[in-house]
Scaffold this motif. Structure first.
Motif, mmCIF file in Angstrom:
data_model
loop_
_atom_site.group_PDB
_atom_site.id
_atom_site.type_symbol
_atom_site.label_atom_id
_atom_site.label_comp_id
_atom_site.label_asym_id
_atom_site.label_seq_id
_atom_site.Cartn_x
_atom_site.Cartn_y
_atom_site.Cartn_z
ATOM 1 N N ASN A 76 6.840 8.466 1.477
ATOM 2 C CA ASN A 76 7.390 7.181 1.054
ATOM 3 C C ASN A 76 8.913 7.222 1.072
ATOM 4 O O ASN A 76 9.503 8.080 1.739
ATOM 5 N N SER A 108 9.495 3.152 -4.796
ATOM 6 C CA SER A 108 8.482 3.753 -5.666
ATOM 7 C C SER A 108 7.799 4.936 -4.984
ATOM 8 O O SER A 108 7.691 4.988 -3.762
ATOM 9 N N GLY A 152 3.687 -5.233 -9.247
ATOM 10 C CA GLY A 152 3.869 -4.408 -8.064
ATOM 11 C C GLY A 152 4.996 -4.842 -7.156
ATOM 12 O O GLY A 152 5.447 -4.064 -6.315
ATOM 13 N N GLU A 192 5.077 6.592 -7.189
ATOM 14 C CA GLU A 192 3.891 6.816 -8.013
ATOM 15 C C GLU A 192 3.148 5.503 -8.205
ATOM 16 O O GLU A 192 3.768 4.445 -8.373
ATOM 17 N N GLN A 193 1.820 5.568 -8.189
ATOM 18 C CA GLN A 193 1.017 4.375 -8.413
ATOM 19 C C GLN A 193 1.286 3.811 -9.807
ATOM 20 O O GLN A 193 1.391 4.554 -10.783
ATOM 21 N N GLY A 194 1.412 2.494 -9.885
ATOM 22 C CA GLY A 194 1.597 1.837 -11.177
ATOM 23 C C GLY A 194 2.995 1.953 -11.733
ATOM 24 O O GLY A 194 3.238 1.586 -12.885
ATOM 25 N N LEU A 241 0.849 -1.196 0.000
ATOM 26 C CA LEU A 241 0.000 0.000 0.000
ATOM 27 C C LEU A 241 0.879 1.239 0.000
ATOM 28 O O LEU A 241 1.538 1.558 0.993
ATOM 29 N N LEU A 242 0.887 1.968 -1.128
ATOM 30 C CA LEU A 242 1.781 3.105 -1.317
ATOM 31 C C LEU A 242 1.094 4.417 -0.975
ATOM 32 O O LEU A 242 0.005 4.713 -1.474
ATOM 33 N N ASP A 243 1.735 5.213 -0.128
ATOM 34 C CA ASP A 243 1.329 6.592 0.106
ATOM 35 C C ASP A 243 2.163 7.450 -0.836
ATOM 36 O O ASP A 243 3.381 7.570 -0.665
ATOM 37 N N THR A 244 1.547 8.036 -1.836
ATOM 38 C CA THR A 244 2.296 8.753 -2.869
ATOM 39 C C THR A 244 2.887 10.073 -2.378
ATOM 40 O O THR A 244 3.662 10.701 -3.103
#
Length: 561
Positions: free
Chosen positions: A167, A363, A433, A365-367, A161-164
């Protein structure tokens, strides 16, 4: 005070005797240093008042006889000049140790407090020096304070679960917080800004050995403590930290800065901060901020950077290769630095080498997926890892510039950003991912790996075995293979079949450079591009030094607008 006058300088200290070339065998302790100093100076121990280690390194050119090498400064209980008459040779000389001095001359204070966007090393050291000078800067950070950032990063590594906004790239300390924490730099330092950076780290809780180790290293675990202490010190000096606060726009009066619009990254509320001085210490991954600045026509251009993959080997293997089997256990975890020239003429080289470290999912950014390397202070992980990278130039990621009207087709200033994103999208899709990994032998053969060999990947974040070919341009893949094969002749086992590759290493440095003049201002007066993200540094120490330099420039302006 104008920029033509002195904006910073050196302060002379006490005269000492500098003794170089003192050698200790691997098994000898530093308690023998005093006797070796006396032997060099032909003195007894009672003649020595104090001595201080200035530099400590390892000479391992002969694997059968490696040794420690020391440089020390000595003060005596009697006149140094008298002693030196009896000592000959280049290894003994008189020195006057000099220290950094921030400019004292100022012309008052500004109408509004200076604002610094970013709390990586560039922003922090710029803010620290301005706070010490009484300017009470405001520091904006889109991510959270270090204790909150730790939770966010660990959750991402554990769950995906990424917090953009908070991080490995964003948050207090910047991207260097979750890295190896190397503090060496090749930048010339006649004014001792680099020394000031190291002394500040020590004052905030780092070990004193970083002042003299030839390859100083602080480690993620220690850096977290240093950051907390530095923030407390800055706040006591009048600095103000605004976490979860992102720079989103500029207010201009004519073409001069008059304020900045900021956004709370949690509530999305916007507000205006009035200021005539903005330091852009935004780091190399603030891609949305790059775009906003380009849209506001701040002059910038695409610059070369490097991309590649991470490679992991057992640290024990590197240890024996560097120091020899007999002495491997006497020295700290060994680094390496390798370079080669590919058959097409491109350079391929190691970068951000982490002895006893980990490959981390970095990472933001999402994706999209990027990796980096990280070590703690003790560097006690089972593997060594390093980025193996190849330089890419603007010609490699050219695309038309939408506002060009000259008839030419320049490289778009943000073309490097889009190039990075394409690589990171491929890496994300390949691993769904998770960090995609592959055995080196399978990478050579262009086939998917099904599992590990003897080397188990040490990854912060999940990983999956796949085929990394196709993420990077073909010329980068070829150069990596040629480089690893060549280095296998120098470091036994470097090209072993089961060496672990992971990708993609896409954020070695900023893909843009923001133009600035001799007074360090951008094309928009009042804005000061600073540090690695602006294209003026390449690591923790050089970024911090650039932050100090920008602080000097702002202080030198005094109350002038």
């Amino acid at each position: 005070m104008g920029m033509g006058q002195r904006i910073s300088g050196r302060k002379a200290g006490k005269t000492m005797i500098r003794v170089t070339g003192i050698k200790l065998a691997p098994e000898e302790g530093e308690d023998l240093l005093l006797s070796k100093i006396c032997k060099k100076l032909r003195l007894s121990e009672k003649d020595i008042q104090t001595y201080q280690i200035i530099k400590k390194s390892i000479d391992a050119r002969k694997k059968e006889a490696p040794f420690w090498v020391y440089q020390v400064d000595v003060t005596l209980n009697r006149r140094e000049e008298t002693i030196l008459r009896g000592c000959k040779g280049p290894e003994i000389r008189m020195v006057q140790r000099e220290t950094y001095q921030f400019p004292k001359e100022m012309e008052g204070r500004f109408g509004h407090r200076p604002v610094i966007a970013g709390t990586g090393p560039a922003g922090l050291f710029c803010g620290y020096m301005l706070a010490k000078a009484g300017f009470a800067p405001i520091l904006l950070e889109r991510g959270g304070p270090i204790q909150e950032r730790e939770v966010s990063v660990r959750r991402f590594w554990d769950t995906g679960l990424l917090d953009t906004e908070c991080n490995v790239q964003f948050g207090e300390g910047g991207a260097g917080t979750f890295s190896d924490g190397k503090l060496n730099t090749l930048i010339k330092d006649p004014l001792f800004r680099g020394r000031k950076v190291l002394e500040t780290f020590v004052a905030m809780g780092a070990g004193e050995e970083i002042l003299y180790d030839s390859k100083p290293h602080i480690g993620t675990d220690v850096l977290k403590k240093v950051l907390r202490n530095l923030r407390k010190e800055m706040e006591a000096l009048g600095a103000e930290f605004h976490f979860h606060t992102k720079l989103v726009d500029l207010e201009l009066s004519g073409r001069r800065l008059s304020g900045v619009f900021v956004e709370d990254t949690k509530s999305r509320e916007r507000r205006l901060l009035q200021t005539e001085h903005l330091v852009l210490a935004i780091g190399h991954s603030a891609r949305d901020t790059f775009r906003m600045l380009w849209e506001r026509q701040l002059s910038m251009h695409a610059k070369a950077f490097a991309v590649g993959l991470r490679v992991e080997h057992p640290q024990d293997m590197i240890q024996m290769a560097q120091y020899g089997k007999q002495f491997a256990g006497f020295f700290p975890p060994a680094p390496y630095k390798v370079t080669a020239r590919a058959s097409d003429g491109r350079g391929v080289y190691s970068f951000c080498m982490c002895p006893g470290g980990y490959v981390v999912n970095a990472s933001s950014e999402q994706g999209r997926l990027a990796v980096n390397g990280m070590s703690n202070r003790n560097r006690d992980g089972r593997n060594a890892n390093s980025a193996i990278i190849v330089t890419v130039s603007p010609e490699d990621f050219r695309r038309p510039c939408s506002f060009d009207s000259s008839g030419s087709v320049p490289v778009h200033p943000l073309a490097g950003v889009e190039f990075q994103r394409r690589l990171e999208e491929r890496a994300f899709l390949l691993g769904n991912g998770a960090v995609p990994v592959q055995l080196y032998g399978d990478f050579q053969a262009d086939r998917k790996s099904s599992g590990p060999g003897e080397i188990l990947p040490d990854t912060m974040g999940s990983n999956c075995y796949t085929n990394l070919r196709g993420i990077l341009p073909d010329f980068v893949d070829r150069a990596i293979i040629e480089g690893i094969d060549f280095w296998g002749q120098k470091i036994p086992g470097f090209d072993r079949y089961d060496a672990v590759l992971s990708g993609v290493e896409s954020r070695t440095s900023s893909p843009v450079r923001m133009e600035r003049n001799e007074e360090l201002e951008s094309s928009i007066p009042g804005i000061y591009p600073c540090g690695e993200g602006a294209g003026y540094a390449g690591g923790i120490t050089s970024a911090a030094m650039d932050g100090i330099r920008v602080a000097e420039a702002i202080a030198a302006r005094g109350g002038r607008k």
